[in-house]
Write a protein that holds these residues in place. Structure first.
Motif, PDB file in Angstrom:
ATOM      1  N   LEU A   9       0.845  -1.179   0.000  1.00 40.31           N
ATOM      2  CA  LEU A   9       0.000   0.000   0.000  1.00 40.31           C
ATOM      3  C   LEU A   9       0.890   1.242   0.000  1.00 40.31           C
ATOM      4  CD1 LEU A   9      -3.025   0.727   0.128  1.00 40.31           C
ATOM      5  CD2 LEU A   9      -2.745   1.064   2.581  1.00 40.31           C
ATOM      6  N   GLY A  10       0.596   2.161  -0.877  1.00 41.80           N
ATOM      7  CA  GLY A  10       1.446   3.333  -1.046  1.00 41.80           C
ATOM      8  C   GLY A  10       2.439   3.184  -2.174  1.00 41.80           C
ATOM      9  N   GLU A  11       2.474   1.981  -2.791  1.00 44.10           N
ATOM     10  CA  GLU A  11       3.397   1.734  -3.899  1.00 44.10           C
ATOM     11  C   GLU A  11       2.677   1.744  -5.249  1.00 44.10           C
ATOM     12  OE1 GLU A  11       6.536   1.591  -3.457  1.00 44.10           O
ATOM     13  OE2 GLU A  11       6.608   1.383  -1.282  1.00 44.10           O
ATOM     14  N   GLY A  12       1.341   1.999  -5.236  1.00 43.78           N
ATOM     15  CA  GLY A  12       0.612   2.075  -6.500  1.00 43.78           C
ATOM     16  C   GLY A  12      -0.634   1.216  -6.561  1.00 43.78           C
ATOM     17  N   ILE A  13      -0.892   0.367  -5.547  1.00 47.24           N
ATOM     18  CA  ILE A  13      -2.111  -0.432  -5.555  1.00 47.24           C
ATOM     19  C   ILE A  13      -3.267   0.384  -4.978  1.00 47.24           C
ATOM     20  CG2 ILE A  13      -0.820  -2.571  -5.334  1.00 47.24           C
ATOM     21  CD1 ILE A  13      -1.812  -2.727  -2.412  1.00 47.24           C
ATOM     22  N   VAL A  14      -4.509  -0.007  -5.334  1.00 52.52           N
ATOM     23  CA  VAL A  14      -5.688   0.705  -4.854  1.00 52.52           C
ATOM     24  C   VAL A  14      -5.879   0.468  -3.367  1.00 52.52           C
ATOM     25  CG1 VAL A  14      -8.194   0.888  -5.034  1.00 52.52           C
ATOM     26  CG2 VAL A  14      -6.810   0.560  -7.093  1.00 52.52           C
ATOM     27  N   GLY A  15      -5.840  -0.810  -2.964  1.00 53.23           N
ATOM     28  CA  GLY A  15      -6.116  -1.188  -1.592  1.00 53.23           C
ATOM     29  C   GLY A  15      -7.239  -2.195  -1.544  1.00 53.23           C
ATOM     30  N   GLY A  16      -7.899  -2.294  -0.391  1.00 55.20           N
ATOM     31  CA  GLY A  16      -8.971  -3.267  -0.207  1.00 55.20           C
ATOM     32  C   GLY A  16      -8.742  -4.080   1.040  1.00 55.20           C
ATOM     33  N   PRO A  17      -9.252  -5.316   1.077  1.00 58.96           N
ATOM     34  CA  PRO A  17      -8.982  -6.198   2.215  1.00 58.96           C
ATOM     35  C   PRO A  17      -7.556  -6.738   2.113  1.00 58.96           C
ATOM     36  CG  PRO A  17     -10.330  -7.341   0.592  1.00 58.96           C
ATOM     37  CD  PRO A  17     -10.157  -5.933   0.091  1.00 58.96           C
ATOM     38  N   LEU A  18      -6.670  -6.329   3.008  1.00 57.60           N
ATOM     39  CA  LEU A  18      -5.246  -6.606   2.872  1.00 57.60           C
ATOM     40  C   LEU A  18      -4.722  -7.419   4.052  1.00 57.60           C
ATOM     41  CD1 LEU A  18      -4.027  -3.079   1.688  1.00 57.60           C
ATOM     42  CD2 LEU A  18      -4.730  -5.018   0.279  1.00 57.60           C
ATOM     43  N   ILE A  19      -3.670  -8.178   3.775  1.00 57.36           N
ATOM     44  CA  ILE A  19      -2.928  -8.909   4.807  1.00 57.36           C
ATOM     45  C   ILE A  19      -1.706  -8.072   5.170  1.00 57.36           C
ATOM     46  CG2 ILE A  19      -1.669 -11.035   5.333  1.00 57.36           C
ATOM     47  CD1 ILE A  19      -3.355 -12.375   3.103  1.00 57.36           C
ATOM     48  N   ASP A  20      -1.496  -7.840   6.454  1.00 61.67           N
ATOM     49  CA  ASP A  20      -0.357  -7.035   6.896  1.00 61.67           C
ATOM     50  C   ASP A  20       0.738  -7.959   7.430  1.00 61.67           C
ATOM     51  OD1 ASP A  20       1.447  -5.260   7.927  1.00 61.67           O
ATOM     52  OD2 ASP A  20      -0.043  -3.998   8.922  1.00 61.67           O
ATOM     53  N   PRO A  21       1.844  -8.159   6.665  1.00 63.15           N
ATOM     54  CA  PRO A  21       2.914  -9.045   7.142  1.00 63.15           C
ATOM     55  C   PRO A  21       3.490  -8.612   8.484  1.00 63.15           C
ATOM     56  CG  PRO A  21       3.209  -8.521   4.812  1.00 63.15           C
ATOM     57  CD  PRO A  21       2.132  -7.624   5.332  1.00 63.15           C
ATOM     58  N   ALA A  22       3.513  -7.302   8.746  1.00 63.14           N
ATOM     59  CA  ALA A  22       4.055  -6.824  10.025  1.00 63.14           C
ATOM     60  C   ALA A  22       3.197  -7.318  11.190  1.00 63.14           C
ATOM     61  CB  ALA A  22       4.139  -5.298  10.026  1.00 63.14           C
ATOM     62  N   VAL A  23       1.880  -7.259  11.022  1.00 65.81           N
ATOM     63  CA  VAL A  23       0.976  -7.751  12.069  1.00 65.81           C
ATOM     64  C   VAL A  23       1.142  -9.257  12.252  1.00 65.81           C
ATOM     65  CG1 VAL A  23      -1.453  -8.111  12.668  1.00 65.81           C
ATOM     66  CG2 VAL A  23      -0.700  -5.897  11.794  1.00 65.81           C
ATOM     67  N   GLU A  24       1.270  -9.992  11.120  1.00 73.70           N
ATOM     68  CA  GLU A  24       1.449 -11.443  11.223  1.00 73.70           C
ATOM     69  C   GLU A  24       2.770 -11.768  11.930  1.00 73.70           C
ATOM     70  OE1 GLU A  24      -1.149 -13.265  10.457  1.00 73.70           O
ATOM     71  OE2 GLU A  24      -2.064 -11.371   9.850  1.00 73.70           O
ATOM     72  N   GLY A  25       3.799 -10.950  11.703  1.00 73.28           N
ATOM     73  CA  GLY A  25       5.062 -11.153  12.409  1.00 73.28           C
ATOM     74  C   GLY A  25       4.903 -10.967  13.910  1.00 73.28           C
ATOM     75  N   GLN A  26       4.124  -9.964  14.313  1.00 76.03           N
ATOM     76  CA  GLN A  26       3.880  -9.748  15.736  1.00 76.03           C
ATOM     77  C   GLN A  26       3.117 -10.933  16.344  1.00 76.03           C
ATOM     78  OE1 GLN A  26       1.874  -5.986  16.037  1.00 76.03           O
ATOM     79  NE2 GLN A  26       3.549  -4.853  15.073  1.00 76.03           N
ATOM     80  N   ARG A  27       2.164 -11.485  15.587  1.00 73.98           N
ATOM     81  CA  ARG A  27       1.391 -12.633  16.091  1.00 73.98           C
ATOM     82  C   ARG A  27       2.284 -13.864  16.262  1.00 73.98           C
ATOM     83  NH1 ARG A  27      -3.470 -13.744  12.304  1.00 73.98           N
ATOM     84  NH2 ARG A  27      -4.240 -14.942  14.085  1.00 73.98           N
ATOM     85  N   VAL A  28       3.201 -14.074  15.314  1.00 74.21           N
ATOM     86  CA  VAL A  28       4.126 -15.208  15.417  1.00 74.21           C
ATOM     87  C   VAL A  28       5.025 -15.042  16.635  1.00 74.21           C
ATOM     88  CG1 VAL A  28       6.120 -16.305  14.327  1.00 74.21           C
ATOM     89  CG2 VAL A  28       4.092 -15.795  12.976  1.00 74.21           C
ATOM     90  N   ALA A  29       5.548 -13.827  16.833  1.00 76.26           N
ATOM     91  CA  ALA A  29       6.402 -13.576  17.994  1.00 76.26           C
ATOM     92  C   ALA A  29       5.640 -13.869  19.291  1.00 76.26           C
ATOM     93  CB  ALA A  29       6.900 -12.131  17.981  1.00 76.26           C
TER      94      ALA A  29
END
Length: 556
Positions: A267-287
């Motif tokens: 997001l912010g690189e040229g895509i419109v957006g929508g329902p998105l998966i946030d790898p940073a959030v998934e990293g926090q969940r794994v930790a």
């Protein structure tokens, strides 16, 4: 009432202490420092990989003891099908034979498969958590030591969002490789089986193995009756893969159709957006999963990823999409205040606004067409016309950006390999200049595909000189780099007419900040090390750090 003698009381206290110690042994050991091996399917610098790493670092900050991350990359995205090798297994096992990890994190399907096929026997009692994996497979690992977060792409939700923004949507352009990976095949199958696709009779066009020029041509001719999906990148002119962020930076400005993806990292690189998966959030969940395990809790059952509705307001406005058509609680990036006044305008104000809007639309259409032309010219300006590699213009710009990353602490080191082909003039004299050009083209293609740790970008510097940039290499990575470059120089190249020849080269290596603190000196130092390799017999690899201070200067 039971009475204990003095000796029995001591024994009783000892037993209670031993039980408590056993229950919390993992926590006590962890307090001395914990090691976590992170195995990524993709390579360093990949936007999803970097976002996941950020989430892991933030998540482990919650630990009451130091947690050190040891990161390895399969480069499966850049080199599809090459991740499962016995050599890489041996390197990882050897590297972590002394310091056994207290936990293992597997990022992506390739990493999960690689662990099951090659690494599981070497780490049989280590807790393993997978993430960003579409289809985790049984690895033979004990069930109580294996869990993860399964990635479920929100295909129907994304299509519904696109249809709300684009009510005239007719076509989905899905850019993939020619031989679909399992993840690509699953996405294609989900699109084909989607209820939204069948109800709206959407046409799915599988654009296979397209090079960037084809993609730019196709997307520039689209309009908002189409949408573009580029979840796996596109081919560069040498046959390699562009990074998603790099592909978007070229495609989004020229595309007449909006571009969509499933990752918040883009997001912010040229895509419109929508329902998105946030790898940073998934990293926090794994930790959090591993922290709970070290605190004595069992590993939970596998979960699925979380979704966040988020949009790029700049992209929305560029296509004339209304914010009223997106969920009210969505995250808005690059938000701007509306240009036109509110609803309580008098009639003359409304008429003036309509005239202004029409003029704005005409100006935007002209500006968009001009932007596409500028984007195409900019892309070609930074590319070598013969080999289709990045050229010196791009190299200079990239070194400035890498210098910022170093100063911000987002990377630790940058290594430059300066390559000069040996006796290239003899090839031109013997086979002709056309054959020499073919050698340069094929060598560039081989160089781009060479599997080396931390590979960032490849450049044609001048003539028969090439440069590759590599990020955050340790000593073992440097040894792998030298081995693979030597293998590259033993690969025959066909100059035409069925005449394969072996092209050798001299290589100089220089690293910032080990060899210099000044990024502007990196090229000169790598060039000096390369010249030293030439002086000492050619077809060698020389590190600048190994050059003596009294080495002879290169003649001008």
């Amino acid at each position: 009432m039971v009475h204990f003698s003095k000796g029995n009381r001591r024994l009783f206290v000892f037993i209670i202490f031993f039980i408590i110690f056993s229950l919390f042994a993992r926590r006590v050991l962890a307090d001395d420092g914990t090691a976590v091996l992170v195995l990524h399917s993709s390579h360093a610098g990949d936007v999803q990989t970097e976002s996941l790493q950020q989430g892991l670092r933030e998540g482990f900050l919650q630990a009451s003891h130091p947690v050190e991350l040891y990161v390895e990359h399969l480069d499966a995205r850049r080199f599809p099908g090459q991740e499962s090798t016995e050599e890489l297994r041996a390197l990882i096992v050897q590297k972590y034979s002394q310091r056994r990890p207290d936990g293992i994190i597997l990022s992506g399907d390739s990493a999960t498969r690689f662990f099951g096929r090659f690494l599981q026997p070497s780490f049989p009692n280590t807790p393993v958590v997978y993430v960003l994996a579409d289809d985790p497979r049984p690895t033979g690992h004990p069930e109580d030591l294996l869990t993860g977060i399964i990635q479920k792409l929100p295909v129907d939700s994304l299509l519904s969002t696109a249809l709300t923004l684009q009510p005239d949507l007719q076509t989905i352009h899905l850019f993939t490789l020619s031989q679909l990976t399992e993840a690509q095949q699953r996405l294609h199958d989900e699109l084909t089986a989607s209820q939204v696709v069948s109800e709206q009779t959407l046409d799915i066009r599988l654009e296979e193995d397209r090079q960037i020029e084809d993609v730019l041509t196709i997307t520039s001719q689209l309009d908002t009756t189409a949408m573009v999906l580029i979840p796996f990148g596109v081919r560069d002119p040498s046959g390699g893969l562009y990074e998603p962020r790099q592909a978007l930076s070229m495609i989004s400005p020229v595309s007449g159709a909006p571009v969509y993806d499933f990752s918040m990292a883009l997001l912010g690189e040229g895509i419109v957006g929508g329902p998105l998966i946030d790898p940073a959030v998934e990293g926090q969940r794994v930790a959090a999963i591993l922290l709970d395990y070290w605190n004595g809790l069992p590993l939970p059952n596998p979960r699925t990823n979380e979704l966040f509705y988020a949009f790029d307001d700049q992209v929305l406005r560029s296509f004339g999409f209304s914010r009223r058509d997106i969920p009210a609680d969505s995250l808005i990036l690059k938000a701007a205040e509306p240009v036109l006044p509110g609803e309580n305008l008098v009639l003359i104000g409304l008429l003036g606004a309509i005239v202004l809007l029409l003029l704005t639309i005409i100006a935007l259409m002209r500006s968009r067409r001009k932007s596409r032309e500028i984007a195409l010219l900019s892309y070609r300006a930074g590319q070598d016309s013969l080999t289709q590699l990045n050229n010196r213009i791009t190299l200079d710009n990239d070194l400035l950006n890498y210098n910022k990353l170093l100063s911000y602490g987002d990377m630790q080191s940058l290594t430059m390999a300066f390559i000069d082909l040996d006796n290239f003039r003899e090839i031109n004299d013997r086979f002709g200049h056309e054959a020499g050009d073919r050698v340069l083209q094929r060598f560039a293609n081989h160089l781009k595909r060479t599997h080396v740790p931390g590979l960032e970008k490849v450049y044609r510097f001048a003539g028969d000189e090439f440069i590759i940039l590599l990020k955050d290499l340790n000593e073992l990575d440097l040894e792998i780099l030298e081995i693979n470059l030597k293998e590259l120089f033993s690969t025959p190249i066909d100059v035409g007419g069925g005449q394969p020849i072996t092209v050798q080269g001299s290589v100089g290596l220089a690293t910032i900040p080990r060899d210099t603190q000044d990024m502007s000196q990196l090229i000169a130092l790598a060039d000096e090390a390369m010249y030293k390799a030439k002086q000492t017999g050619k077809n060698k690899i020389t590190r600048y750090s190994d050059i003596k201070s009294n080495s002879s200067p290169r003649p001008q």
